[in-house]
Design a protein around this motif. Structure first.
Motif, PDB file in Angstrom:
ATOM      1  N   ALA A   1      78.193  42.362  37.506  1.00  0.00           N
ATOM      2  CA  ALA A   1      78.909  41.087  37.480  1.00  0.00           C
ATOM      3  C   ALA A   1      78.887  40.478  36.085  1.00  0.00           C
ATOM      4  O   ALA A   1      79.896  39.947  35.610  1.00  0.00           O
ATOM      5  CB  ALA A   1      78.296  40.115  38.489  1.00  0.00           C
ATOM      6  N   VAL A   2      77.751  40.585  35.393  1.00  0.00           N
ATOM      7  CA  VAL A   2      77.634  40.048  34.040  1.00  0.00           C
ATOM      8  C   VAL A   2      78.523  40.832  33.081  1.00  0.00           C
ATOM      9  O   VAL A   2      79.246  40.254  32.263  1.00  0.00           O
ATOM     10  CB  VAL A   2      76.162  40.065  33.569  1.00  0.00           C
ATOM     11  CG1 VAL A   2      76.061  39.728  32.090  1.00  0.00           C
ATOM     12  CG2 VAL A   2      75.330  39.106  34.392  1.00  0.00           C
ATOM     13  N   GLU A   3      78.503  42.145  33.177  1.00  0.00           N
ATOM     14  CA  GLU A   3      79.317  42.975  32.291  1.00  0.00           C
ATOM     15  C   GLU A   3      80.806  42.717  32.484  1.00  0.00           C
ATOM     16  O   GLU A   3      81.558  42.652  31.517  1.00  0.00           O
ATOM     17  CB  GLU A   3      79.008  44.456  32.508  1.00  0.00           C
ATOM     18  CG  GLU A   3      77.666  44.872  31.948  1.00  0.00           C
ATOM     19  CD  GLU A   3      77.316  46.310  32.268  1.00  0.00           C
ATOM     20  OE1 GLU A   3      77.967  46.936  33.138  1.00  0.00           O
ATOM     21  OE2 GLU A   3      76.364  46.811  31.641  1.00  0.00           O
ATOM     22  N   SER A   4      81.242  42.542  33.723  1.00  0.00           N
ATOM     23  CA  SER A   4      82.663  42.287  33.954  1.00  0.00           C
ATOM     24  C   SER A   4      83.061  40.887  33.476  1.00  0.00           C
ATOM     25  O   SER A   4      84.166  40.690  32.985  1.00  0.00           O
ATOM     26  CB  SER A   4      83.018  42.471  35.424  1.00  0.00           C
ATOM     27  OG  SER A   4      82.413  41.475  36.223  1.00  0.00           O
ATOM     28  N   ALA A   5      82.157  39.908  33.587  1.00  0.00           N
ATOM     29  CA  ALA A   5      82.467  38.557  33.125  1.00  0.00           C
ATOM     30  C   ALA A   5      82.502  38.488  31.607  1.00  0.00           C
ATOM     31  O   ALA A   5      83.326  37.773  31.034  1.00  0.00           O
ATOM     32  CB  ALA A   5      81.443  37.561  33.662  1.00  0.00           C
TER      33      ALA A   5
END
Length: 75
Positions: free
Chosen positions: A28-32
């Motif tokens: 989720a962090v990488e995609s954000a």
């Protein structure tokens, strides 16, 4: 697991207890962070969602899953 999110221009960090795995939080962090207009969305263990603009995330600290200790026995 405990997740701490530092937000730019905010004096305090956001701390949540999440039922998500470390890999789910990392994804989720990488995609954000990959998209400047994307939101970082995480869900805590009570089902509440926390949303932070991806371009305002300063850091994310992912803690270890902690088991609850109960009783007075020796370790």
């Amino acid at each position: 697991m405990e997740v701490k999110i530092g937000v730019q221009h905010a004096p305090r960090e956001i701390v949540i207890e999440s039922a998500q795995t470390a890999d789910e939080v990392k994804g989720a962090v990488e995609s954000a962070l990959g998209k400047s207009s994307e939101l970082l969305v995480l869900e805590d263990e009570h089902g509440r969602k926390v949303m932070v603009p991806g371009d305002r995330v300063a850091y994310v600290e992912i803690g270890e899953a902690s088991g609850r200790k109960v009783g007075f026995g020796t370790l």
